[in-house]
Design a protein around this motif. Structure first.
Motif, mmCIF file in Angstrom:
data_model
loop_
_atom_site.group_PDB
_atom_site.id
_atom_site.type_symbol
_atom_site.label_atom_id
_atom_site.label_comp_id
_atom_site.label_asym_id
_atom_site.label_seq_id
_atom_site.Cartn_x
_atom_site.Cartn_y
_atom_site.Cartn_z
ATOM 1 N N ASP A 276 0.662 -5.508 5.552
ATOM 2 C CA ASP A 276 1.226 -6.398 6.570
ATOM 3 C C ASP A 276 2.679 -6.768 6.295
ATOM 4 O O ASP A 276 3.369 -7.257 7.187
ATOM 5 C CB ASP A 276 0.389 -7.688 6.681
ATOM 6 C CG ASP A 276 -0.813 -7.499 7.592
ATOM 7 O OD1 ASP A 276 -0.740 -6.634 8.483
ATOM 8 O OD2 ASP A 276 -1.814 -8.192 7.404
ATOM 9 N N ASP A 277 3.126 -6.581 5.073
ATOM 10 C CA ASP A 277 4.508 -6.882 4.715
ATOM 11 C C ASP A 277 5.163 -5.625 4.163
ATOM 12 O O ASP A 277 4.484 -4.643 3.845
ATOM 13 C CB ASP A 277 4.566 -8.007 3.674
ATOM 14 C CG ASP A 277 3.962 -9.291 4.193
ATOM 15 O OD1 ASP A 277 4.555 -9.899 5.099
ATOM 16 O OD2 ASP A 277 2.883 -9.677 3.715
ATOM 17 N N VAL A 278 6.472 -5.636 4.065
ATOM 18 C CA VAL A 278 7.177 -4.483 3.508
ATOM 19 C C VAL A 278 6.911 -4.436 2.003
ATOM 20 O O VAL A 278 7.231 -5.376 1.288
ATOM 21 C CB VAL A 278 8.685 -4.563 3.776
ATOM 22 C CG1 VAL A 278 9.401 -3.381 3.133
ATOM 23 C CG2 VAL A 278 8.954 -4.589 5.274
ATOM 24 N N PRO A 279 6.314 -3.363 1.488
ATOM 25 C CA PRO A 279 6.023 -3.270 0.055
ATOM 26 C C PRO A 279 7.298 -3.261 -0.782
ATOM 27 O O PRO A 279 8.398 -3.020 -0.279
ATOM 28 C CB PRO A 279 5.268 -1.934 -0.072
ATOM 29 C CG PRO A 279 4.778 -1.638 1.311
ATOM 30 C CD PRO A 279 5.814 -2.207 2.239
ATOM 31 N N THR A 280 7.119 -3.507 -2.061
ATOM 32 C CA THR A 280 8.278 -3.520 -2.965
ATOM 33 C C THR A 280 8.901 -2.140 -3.084
ATOM 34 O O THR A 280 10.065 -2.018 -3.465
ATOM 35 C CB THR A 280 7.851 -3.998 -4.365
ATOM 36 O OG1 THR A 280 6.787 -3.162 -4.844
ATOM 37 C CG2 THR A 280 7.368 -5.441 -4.314
ATOM 38 N N THR A 281 8.156 -1.094 -2.748
ATOM 39 C CA THR A 281 8.682 0.272 -2.825
ATOM 40 C C THR A 281 9.390 0.701 -1.552
ATOM 41 O O THR A 281 9.845 1.835 -1.461
ATOM 42 C CB THR A 281 7.540 1.250 -3.132
ATOM 43 O OG1 THR A 281 6.451 0.985 -2.253
ATOM 44 C CG2 THR A 281 7.079 1.120 -4.570
ATOM 45 N N GLY A 282 9.444 -0.181 -0.532
ATOM 46 C CA GLY A 282 10.195 0.131 0.671
ATOM 47 C C GLY A 282 9.331 0.350 1.892
ATOM 48 O O GLY A 282 8.096 0.394 1.833
#
Length: 583
Positions: A459-465
């Motif tokens: 649901d959110d932008v992951p830390t990997t992009g």
């Protein structure tokens, strides 16, 4: 006298030995005490109680590095990358199937009126005017039919332009041709009126018509257009410098045809096209999308076969500066429960000194009725907003959402609405959950695009992009990339195989922060975009300022770390720095 002197010499020798023993005892004591207390002693601070052994951070009792030196706030790493440019690397071709574009039309009645009466005299006037909807580009051979019941001098106008002025004889009239140049796109006005009586003021000119109709050949836009789809991976899109569409048009009649070409609903070409000659046109790379892209060919003519359509992308290989630095293990802790609250990470906490437009949690902490955009917006103030008008939906590429993840009412059904069970046309799988669960194209190790239907969504932008929002599978190494976890279409959390090595992973101590900063040269006001890969994890920067900072507490590791700068365009970076500070 001599005996007295001997005693004095013996006393002096004993005092020297005592001082020597005392000095050795002090040295041994200093060597045996806790290292933090040892620093306090050497610096003259007599408060070296056992609290120092806890490793708390403070000016009077700093944390001690593995080399025995105190860890003090300040610059950990500094470099001057200078001008970063890109060199041409390769040409990527997306070859599409041949497509036949044919124009087909059918005769239709676009206006009908059973009967009408118009009259004109010195004392009264009756004019009849009707609205007729038409699209000139898709309309040909317009004809007006009617029967004359009561003859008289009749005048007919289309949008104020006279198309008939004469005496209408009783009976069936020959059809009157309406030139399409007289039409406007949308509402057109057809007026009927009787001619004036002139000096014969006592007379009345009246005309009665029946069976009034306007027919036209309407072009079937669906039959006269064709659509092709091609897929661009995120990594490829980030490296596009120029894009070109080329094909070879074949026509049966050998005549010029007017062809319109749209890319993702934007017109990239609209003009005559010569038959049997190679054709190419440049594409604005900003119109390309990560994931699905759509080409539409529309024809005004007889038939065109578009052979060998190819989208060619000239890719640029970044000359990426790569830097390494080391962090002492004393800065890290093993227990992940002691992780600090990070600005920009969706963890349910709004950190101190973190703005609403920087952190999703802070956005909703500021006002529970706010709307948040998961991806960076062109203007920082558009990322967290209190109100969304219908014209604001386009400001957020991934779609605005409230605290429950729902789109604003005015943006429902658009790309980014995760709860309408519809994947809008040309919407990226990385922006809409419904698109992720509908289909997902990924590139296997052999470079072949394959389709998956059992995907996982973040649901959110992951830390990997952004490219990790929709995943075909979630490995143990990717479990923590999504702040709230990956879920499948049924709402089941992705089950990740626990890795034994995770117990040895270190997290930065919660009493420290590490901030990464970029300083740009002579480019204030110019947009600077790119990606920083810190230990393989992506951090996007998007700024017009001359400095940019980001807290990287959850990106750094104990020991060796690597930083790679991947610019989206040429830029000058005067300084890259990482600085340690107390939380």
């Amino acid at each position: 006298m001599s005996g007295c002197k001997a005693r004095k010499g013996h006393s002096a020798a004993g005092a020297g030995i005592f001082i020597l023993y005392l000095t050795l005892a002090i040295i041994l004591y200093i060597l045996m005490v806790d290292p933090a207390a040892r620093v306090d002693l050497l610096q003259g601070d007599t408060d070296y109680s056992s609290s120092g052994s806890s490793g708390s951070y403070g000016s009077s009792n700093p944390l001690i590095a593995s080399n025995g030196q105190p860890l003090l706030p300040g610059v950990l790493f500094q470099a001057s990358p200078g001008l970063i440019t890109r060199d041409t690397a390769s040409l990527k071709r997306h070859e599409l199937p041949d497509v036949a574009v044919r124009m087909t039309s059918s005769a239709q009645i676009i206006f009908s009126q059973p009967s009408l009466t118009v009259f004109n005299s010195a004392f009264d006037l009756e004019v009849r005017s009707f609205e007729v909807a038409a699209n000139p580009a898709a309309t040909n051979n317009l004809l007006l039919y009617f029967n004359v019941v009561d003859p008289g001098h009749l005048i007919i106008l289309v949008n104020g332009n006279k198309i008939y002025d004469g005496f209408a004889q009783q009976g069936s009239m020959d059809p009157i041709r309406i030139l399409k140049e007289r039409l406007v796109d949308g509402v057109n006005y057809v007026s009927f009126q009787a001619a004036g009586v002139g000096w014969q003021f006592w007379k009345r000119n009246q005309v009665v018509l029946s069976g009034v109709q306007i027919t036209a050949d309407i072009i079937d836009s669906r039959a006269s257009s064709s659509q092709q789809r091609f897929v661009i991976p995120v990594t490829e899109l980030n490296n596009v410098e120029t894009a070109t569409l080329s094909f070879f048009p074949e026509c049966d009649d050998g005549k010029l045809n007017k062809l319109a070409i749209l890319l993702n609903d934007f017109v990239i070409y609209e003009s005559d096209i010569a038959c049997d000659e190679g054709f190419s046109t440049e594409i604005n790379s900003e119109l390309l999308m990560a994931g699905d892209n759509f080409l539409d060919f529309s024809l005004v003519g007889s038939e065109v076969i578009v052979k060998d359509p190819t989208v060619s992308l000239e890719l640029f290989e970044h000359i990426n500066p790569l830097y390494t630095f080391s962090l002492d293990s004393a800065l890290f802790m093993v227990d992940p429960k002691d992780l600090p609250d990070l600005c920009g990470v969706t963890d349910g906490v709004c950190p101190v000194n973190c703005e609403p437009e920087e952190d999703k949690d802070c956005c909703f902490a500021d006002n529970r009725e706010n709307f948040w955009c998961d991806v960076e917006t062109d203007h920082t103030t558009d990322r967290c907003v209190g109100y969304v008008d219908i014209g604001d939906c386009v400001l957020c590429a991934s779609g605005y959402e409230d605290r429950n993840g729902h789109a604003p009412d005015v943006c429902e059904g658009l790309c980014g609405d995760d709860f309408d069970d519809v994947c809008p046309a040309r919407c990226s799988t990385f922006y809409d959950r419904d698109c992720c669960f509908q289909t997902f194209l990924y590139e296997d190790p052999d470079g072949i695009l394959r389709e998956q239907n059992t995907n996982y969504w973040c649901d959110d932008v992951p830390t990997t992009g952004l490219s990790s929002v929709c995943e075909a599978e979630v490995t143990s190494a990717e479990c923590d990339d999504c702040p709230e976890g990956y879920f499948d279409r049924r709402g089941h959390r992705a089950t990740c195989q626990e890795d034994d090595s995770t117990d040895d992973e270190y997290a930065l101590r919660n009493d420290y922060h590490i901030e990464l900063s970029l300083s740009f040269g002579g480019e204030n006001g110019r947009l600077k975009r790119g990606i920083i890969q810190l230990n393989g994890r992506e951090i996007s920067f998007h700024t017009r300022d001359d400095t940019w900072t980001w807290q990287v507490d959850d990106y750094v590791d104990s020991g060796l770390n690597t930083i790679e700068i991947i610019p989206s365009s040429d830029m000058t970076i005067l300084e890259l720095a990482l600085e340690l500070d107390e939380a």
